[in-house]
Design an enzyme around this catalytic site. Structure first.
Site, PDB file in Angstrom:
ATOM      1  N   SER A 120       0.842  -1.193   0.000  1.00  0.00           N
ATOM      2  CA  SER A 120       0.000   0.000   0.000  1.00  0.00           C
ATOM      3  C   SER A 120       0.876   1.240   0.000  1.00  0.00           C
ATOM      4  O   SER A 120       1.958   1.251   0.608  1.00  0.00           O
ATOM      5  CB  SER A 120      -0.899   0.038   1.239  1.00  0.00           C
ATOM      6  OG  SER A 120      -1.601   1.272   1.318  1.00  0.00           O
TER       7      SER A 120
ATOM      8  N   TYR B  67      -2.741  -0.565   9.916  1.00  0.00           N
ATOM      9  CA  TYR B  67      -2.822  -1.124   8.562  1.00  0.00           C
ATOM     10  C   TYR B  67      -1.543  -0.844   7.777  1.00  0.00           C
ATOM     11  O   TYR B  67      -0.984  -1.740   7.147  1.00  0.00           O
ATOM     12  CB  TYR B  67      -4.019  -0.528   7.829  1.00  0.00           C
ATOM     13  CG  TYR B  67      -4.095  -0.928   6.372  1.00  0.00           C
ATOM     14  CD1 TYR B  67      -4.632  -2.152   5.995  1.00  0.00           C
ATOM     15  CD2 TYR B  67      -3.631  -0.074   5.361  1.00  0.00           C
ATOM     16  CE1 TYR B  67      -4.703  -2.521   4.667  1.00  0.00           C
ATOM     17  CE2 TYR B  67      -3.698  -0.429   4.036  1.00  0.00           C
ATOM     18  CZ  TYR B  67      -4.238  -1.660   3.690  1.00  0.00           C
ATOM     19  OH  TYR B  67      -4.295  -2.021   2.365  1.00  0.00           O
TER      20      TYR B  67
END
Length: 254
Positions: A145, A158
């Site tokens: 990400s 996350y």
């Protein structure tokens, strides 16, 4: 179909929606036999039916990748069986995204995120990569990400889990690459399928980027096809940014 993945046997986790679904559909369109894995049998069947309706090959396997080695090994074994005895391409896409602040994250949530986002793909790769090597090679594509490398004030848990996956990508490339298994990752920017009349909360995060807006799941799928296919035969251990330029360039508005 152009056949860039013709007759490849692929397992895509988290393939019942969004990026995972787009990757599964694109792999099938390129000639791969795809195992669509996810928790929802209803959504999984919908994806498989759509692929088959277009002439592709796909099967659904329900899996709750909760981080246990047993769950990952079971999926690896079932997928290899459904695909005729082996897996040529693994896409570690399944993941969860809690957007809580650090102070609002409890221990249970912390353990759950790392179980799904890191432990599950770790043990799935442990079960599949050696078999790939014994069979002559294969390709693994992990999903990272953009917020693993560009800090934002939310979602620290996350982003750290995706940072772990990007580090594992490089480590696995060193570990399995000499045995014929290529391991790479994709780092998506803000990606979603637009819904008419609805604004996505991540759209503002793409302001000031060269792309000027959010990306589509299909953009990630095209990158996955490249990394999974023979065109990337000399590509090992990279994290391919498919993020509209979010982490590399800023557009200065006049």
């Amino acid at each position: 179909m152009s056949g860039r993945l013709q007759d490849k046997r692929a397992l895509v986790t988290g393939a019942t929606s969004n990026i995972g679904r787009a990757i599964a559909e694109r792999f099938a369109a390129e000639g791969a036999h795809v195992v669509v894995s996810g928790r929802s049998a209803e959504r999984g069947t919908e994806v498989v039916d759509a692929i088959r309706a277009r002439g592709g090959r796909a099967d659904f396997l329900r899996a709750d990748l909760n981080g246990s080695a047993e769950a990952s090994r079971a999926l690896a074994e079932e997928a290899a069986s459904v695909l005729g005895g082996g897996i040529d391409v693994l896409v570690n896409n399944a993941g969860i995204y809690p957007g809580d602040s650090t102070a609002d994250t409890d221990e249970k949530s912390f353990d759950h995120v790392y179980a799904v986002n890191v432990k599950a793909p770790f043990f799935l790769t442990a079960a599949i990569a050696p078999a790939m090597a014994e069979a002559g090679g294969g390709a693994i594509v992990n999903l990272g990400s953009w917020i693993a490398r560009l800090g934002i004030p939310i979602g620290a848990l996350y982003s750290s889990s995706k940072g772990a996956m990007e580090t594992l990508t490089r480590a696995w490339a060193a570990e399995f690459g000499p045995r014929g298994v290529r391991v790479n990752a994709i780092s998506p920017g803000v990606v979603h399928t637009p819904v008419p009349g609805e604004a996505h909360p991540g759209e503002a995060m793409m302001n000031g980027t060269p792309a000027g807006g959010v990306g589509s799941p299909e953009a990630i799928a095209h990158a996955a096809v490249y990394l999974a296919g023979d065109e990337a035969a000399f590509v090992h251990g990279i994290v391919l940014d498919v993020d509209g330029g979010r982490t590399t360039a800023a557009v200065i508005a006049a």
